[in-house]
Design an enzyme around this catalytic site. Structure first.
Site, PDB file in Angstrom:
ATOM      1  N   ASP A  40       0.858  -1.183   0.000  1.00 48.86           N
ATOM      2  CA  ASP A  40       0.000   0.000   0.000  1.00 48.86           C
ATOM      3  C   ASP A  40       0.898   1.238   0.000  1.00 48.86           C
ATOM      4  O   ASP A  40       1.402   1.653   1.040  1.00 48.86           O
ATOM      5  CB  ASP A  40      -0.930   0.005   1.210  1.00 48.86           C
TER       6      ASP A  40
ATOM      7  N   ASP B   7      -2.567   1.209  -6.640  1.00 42.46           N
ATOM      8  CA  ASP B   7      -1.162   1.091  -6.259  1.00 42.46           C
ATOM      9  C   ASP B   7      -0.284   0.642  -7.418  1.00 42.46           C
ATOM     10  O   ASP B   7       0.787   1.202  -7.648  1.00 42.46           O
ATOM     11  CB  ASP B   7      -1.022   0.121  -5.081  1.00 42.46           C
TER      12      ASP B   7
ATOM     13  N   ASP C 161      -1.623   0.854   6.912  1.00 44.93           N
ATOM     14  CA  ASP C 161      -2.656   0.441   5.961  1.00 44.93           C
ATOM     15  C   ASP C 161      -2.394  -0.989   5.484  1.00 44.93           C
ATOM     16  O   ASP C 161      -3.313  -1.809   5.402  1.00 44.93           O
ATOM     17  CB  ASP C 161      -2.684   1.380   4.754  1.00 44.93           C
TER      18      ASP C 161
ATOM     19  N   GLU D 288       2.322   5.125  -0.305  1.00 45.47           N
ATOM     20  CA  GLU D 288       1.969   6.519  -0.068  1.00 45.47           C
ATOM     21  C   GLU D 288       2.752   7.338  -1.092  1.00 45.47           C
ATOM     22  O   GLU D 288       3.884   6.980  -1.452  1.00 45.47           O
ATOM     23  CB  GLU D 288       2.319   6.955   1.351  1.00 45.47           C
TER      24      GLU D 288
ATOM     25  N   HIS E  32      -3.645   6.120   6.324  1.00 43.80           N
ATOM     26  CA  HIS E  32      -2.764   6.758   5.354  1.00 43.80           C
ATOM     27  C   HIS E  32      -1.288   6.675   5.740  1.00 43.80           C
ATOM     28  O   HIS E  32      -0.456   7.313   5.104  1.00 43.80           O
ATOM     29  CB  HIS E  32      -3.166   8.198   5.074  1.00 43.80           C
TER      30      HIS E  32
END
Length: 378
Positions: free
Chosen positions: A109, A208, A270, A111, A265
């Site tokens: 996941d 992603d 996550d 960012e 987040h």
């Protein structure tokens, strides 16, 4: 099959044990659509009885068997049906291969950099987390996390820091994406992934890999790794398996009676929570299979890449298989086994629909990072 009502108005469901085969005879293997063994007909009737139970009765039965009683009614029904399926399949001489066809799941996941009210902003990955789930043990066995130094927009916006919790100092001290990706692949090798152990990438939605990984590799002038071009979208698997609407991480957790752990987040937090959802689905009998892919075509005239979003479709069942799936109420019983195609061998159905990505068509009520990023079609 019998349904016995007790004083609490709960049903005790069971399937009589199938006759033993002669000594030395191997049990026959049944694959999708080949429900010729009587146990499948009886399990279909059990599904019909389970469908009649209300939430309190479902929780009572699950508690009786020492199973998790949390979650929505649809989740509880699926859990109880899977319990009866596992118990009666074990009693019979039938052997099915309906488990997830991988040793590990690599939950990712990302960012990325972002700016408020800037739809055309070019995002760069700034956190690369991986959470490794052992499919057989159904537990998290390893974690990887590295921050990534952005090159296009090296200074983070206040919005990005507020959303992700990632500070300028963290990314300034980090390696660029190419170096972090090399660390990830070295970490995969340390755990035998892609060598003696099989694995599949699992994400929360298509974004992603289809957006962040694709564009990051383009900006870094490298090819996407083969393992990142096909993945399990847990939102689709979750929706299909539990027969409920799609939602983000917190909604999926809520429907399972679970709570988010950590900071939303945060990439690693996550990923851990997505892994918790995957583990619960595995324990409830879900066969997690690859269901999305990115296909990249390079134009030889200008070397530009065109990406296509690919969805694996569930194959149509034969009439015999549908007949075996009918329950005692005349309704279609839920599949005995995996969700995508019910393919006990774990193979992928290669009849695919190739779509040029269109946010208006693909967006499924995203309430995670992308709802802040406000990405548009490239």
């Amino acid at each position: 099959m019998a349904a016995v009502e007790n004083g609490d108005n709960n049903f005790e469901l069971f399937v009589e044990k199938a006759p033993e085969t002669r000594s030395g005879t191997k049990p026959k293997v049944y694959k999708d659509g080949q429900y010729s063994d009587p146990v499948f007909k009886k399990l279909s009737k059990i599904n019909g009885e389970v469908n009649k139970l209300n939430k309190r009765e479902l929780q009572s039965k699950l508690k009786e068997f020492g199973l998790d009683t949390r979650g929505l009614k649809e989740v509880l029904k699926k859990r109880l049906k899977n319990f009866y399926k596992e118990r009666n399949i074990q009693k019979s001489r039938v052997r099915v291969t309906g488990k997830t066809g991988y040793d590990y799941l690599a939950v990712i996941d990302f960012e990325a950099t972002c700016e408020e009210n800037y739809p055309s902003y070019r995002h760069e990955i700034i956190e690369f987390p991986v959470v490794l789930v052992d499919v057989d043990k159904m537990e998290i066995v390893a974690k990887f996390q590295e921050y990534v130094r952005p090159l296009l927009n090296p200074k983070l916006s206040s919005f990005c820091t507020s959303l992700t919790g990632i500070t300028q100092e963290k990314v300034d001290q980090a390696d660029p994406f190419v170096d972090v990706l090399a660390k990830v692949e070295a970490w995969f090798s340390q755990h035998g992934l892609g060598l003696e152990k099989t694995f599949a990438v699992l994400t929360d939605g298509p974004w992603d890999m289809f957006r962040f990984m694709f564009y990051q590799c383009q900006e870094s002038h490298i090819e996407m790794p083969a393992w990142s071009k096909v993945w399990i979208n847990i939102r689709k698997a979750y929706c299909n398996f539990y027969n409920c609407g799609r939602g983000g991480i917190e909604i999926m957790l809520h429907n399972l009676g679970m709570k988010f752990e950590g900071s939303p987040h945060s990439g690693i937090d996550d990923a851990v929570n997505i892994a918790r959802i995957a583990i619960k689905m595995l324990s409830d009998g879900c066969c997690l299979s690859l269901n999305e892919q990115i296909q990249i075509k390079v134009d030889p005239r200008d070397s530009k890449c065109e990406a296509r979003y690919v969805v694996y479709h569930e194959p149509r069942k034969s009439r015999a298989a549908r007949d075996c799936d009918e329950n005692s109420e005349g309704e279609a019983a839920e599949e005995i086994g995996g969700d995508y195609g019910g393919d006990y061998s774990g193979e992928i159905n290669h009849e695919m629909e190739r779509l040029h990505i269109d946010m208006s068509e693909v967006d499924d009520g995203v309430d995670d990072l992308l709802s802040y990023y406000k990405l548009q079609k490239s």
